[in-house]
Design an enzyme around this catalytic site. Structure first.
Site, mmCIF file in Angstrom:
data_model
loop_
_atom_site.group_PDB
_atom_site.id
_atom_site.type_symbol
_atom_site.label_atom_id
_atom_site.label_comp_id
_atom_site.label_asym_id
_atom_site.label_seq_id
_atom_site.Cartn_x
_atom_site.Cartn_y
_atom_site.Cartn_z
ATOM 1 C CB CYS B 91 -0.969 0.003 1.173
ATOM 2 S SG CYS B 91 -0.237 -0.516 2.715
ATOM 3 N N GLY B 92 1.905 1.205 -0.827
ATOM 4 C CA GLY B 92 2.752 2.382 -1.012
ATOM 5 C C GLY B 92 3.477 2.764 0.269
#
Lengths: 135, 302
Positions: B91-92
């Site tokens: 998720c980055g």
């Protein structure tokens, strides 16, 4: 009764009721409180019990609350409930289920906090059962 | 130059990666919508709770014997940091940002001679922080956001645990660090002080600017059972609500971050496939030309 009191019943999950009523009976920590318009401003704790909403000379709605707070101002009654279930959705089976869960939690509880929580849960389950029987 | 077969394999593997990332993006998008709804629905409760606490706090602040949950226990030695991260990666910078921020905060606090304790919520943050400062971690929760998303019960348990620690004087100041949801693209790392409870500015100014009715009403509340009795129940409740809010925000942020990250990944995979396909076709043409050349020169030789 021309003037009504605004009722807001909120739980952490949702705004459950937002309506106007003639009178709201709230299960206060030290006894039931009937709230009409122009009630003196007040803050109260709630015990597990049933909120009765009176409108047009009848009890138009009943909601079970598992403790919380009520804020009363001149024209409004705000109920902050930890949990709330409309009485229509409550049944004997549900109350018994809750009771069993509470008993189990009490048995398994360890430490102060868990014990307190289990006790609270027990009280809620008992109140729920009482409310169902009354219905 | 890679052979045709190698290129073909490469293209296929990137294609299947792209399928996965685009599916993850879709899942995150639908979870994000639900998370946003949940955050939306919890808002009225939190707002009213804040108003109540604000009204009460205004009257007890500065008074002797004010509850420690509200004004603190007068010390500033041990800090408890509640770190909210996600259970899953991909998720980055979602978890990285939090961890970096916590690391800095811990360093600053230690330089100032304070003791630091930590509660980690979410597996990802725990994994990293355990390695670096496992000694500070007093409690760990994971999979806070399960199948159903964040539930209030979980927040209440965490709130209860924090309160228990505070009652045993295990810490003096409690701060929660989480990603606040700004939009699907942006998350803001936010510090919020829980104990002593920092009143939001809106509440304090709200008392003064409210209409005459509200202003007058604020001053003359009756309390049942008593002001202290209500505060004793309201403050722990408020603590749980603040935790709940942080969890909801964090969960929505996580989904947003994942959606953005997966969107990027899908796009990158697309570009890669285009590049590889181009190389593949060039190589194929070169091979054909080479073969033709060989046939022609063979025929000429005869």
């Amino acid at each position: 009764m021309a003037q009504k009191v605004e009722l807001e019943l909120v739980t952490p999950k949702a705004l459950l009721r937002s309506l106007e009523a003639d009178m709201v009976v709230v299960p206060g920590g030290e006894g039931d409180i009937g709230v009409l318009r122009h009630h003196a401003p007040m803050l109260s704790t709630l015990r597990p019990g049933v909120v009765d909403i009176h409108d047009n000379n009848e009890v138009s709605d009943r909601v079970f609350v598992a403790g919380g707070f009520a804020e009363v101002t001149e024209d409004r009654c705000t109920i902050l409930a930890e949990e709330a279930v409309p009485m229509a959705e409550l049944s004997q089976a549900r109350a018994e289920q809750e009771m069993d869960a509470a008993r189990k939690a009490a048995q398994e509880a360890e430490g102060d906090y868990a014990m307190r929580k289990a006790e609270q849960r027990m009280a809620v389950a008992e109140a729920m059962q009482a409310a169902v029987q009354e219905k | 130059m890679a052979s045709l077969k190698e290129l073909r394999n490469r293209i296929n593997s990137v294609k299947s990666t792209q399928k996965i990332t685009s599916a993850m993006k879709m899942v995150a998008a639908s979870k994000l919508r639900r998370a946003q709804e949940a955050a939306e629905e919890a808002r009225p409760y939190a707002e009213r709770m804040e108003r109540m606490v604000g009204a009460l706090a205004a009257t007890v602040l500065g008074a002797p014997g004010a509850p420690p949950l509200l004004v603190g226990n007068g010390r500033d030695q041990t800090h408890l940091i509640v770190v909210v991260t996600s259970d899953r990666g991909l998720c980055g910078g979602f978890n990285g940002n939090i961890v970096r921020d916590v690391r800095k905060q811990v360093r600053d606090l230690r330089e100032a001679g304070k003791t630091v304790k930590m509660i980690t919520i979410g597996r990802k943050g725990h994994e990293v922080l355990k390695r670096e400062m496992g000694d500070f971690i007093v409690e760990t929760y994971d999979s806070v956001a399960g199948q159903k998303g964040v539930t209030y019960e979980e927040a209440r348990d965490i709130g209860g645990r924090i309160r228990e620690l505070f009652d045993h004087e295990a810490f003096d100041v409690c701060t929660v660090v989480y990603n606040r949801f700004k939009s699907a693209m942006t998350q803001v790392v936010t510090h919020q002080q829980l104990i002593p409870f920092a009143l939001p500015d809106t509440v304090e100014t709200g008392v003064g600017t409210g209409a005459g009715r509200a202003g007058a009403a604020q001053a003359v509340y009756e309390y049942e059972p008593s002001q202290d009795g209500i505060l004793a129940e309201l403050l722990p409740q408020n603590l749980s609500v603040q935790v709940y809010r942080a969890l909801l925000e964090s969960y929505a942020s996580e989904q947003g971050a994942r959606m953005t990250a997966m969107d990027n990944a899908t796009r990158n995979a697309g570009e890669m496939i285009d590049d590889l396909t181009l190389t593949y076709n060039r190589q194929r043409q070169a091979n054909i030309t080479k073969e033709l050349n060989e046939i022609i020169s063979g025929a000429e030789a005869v």
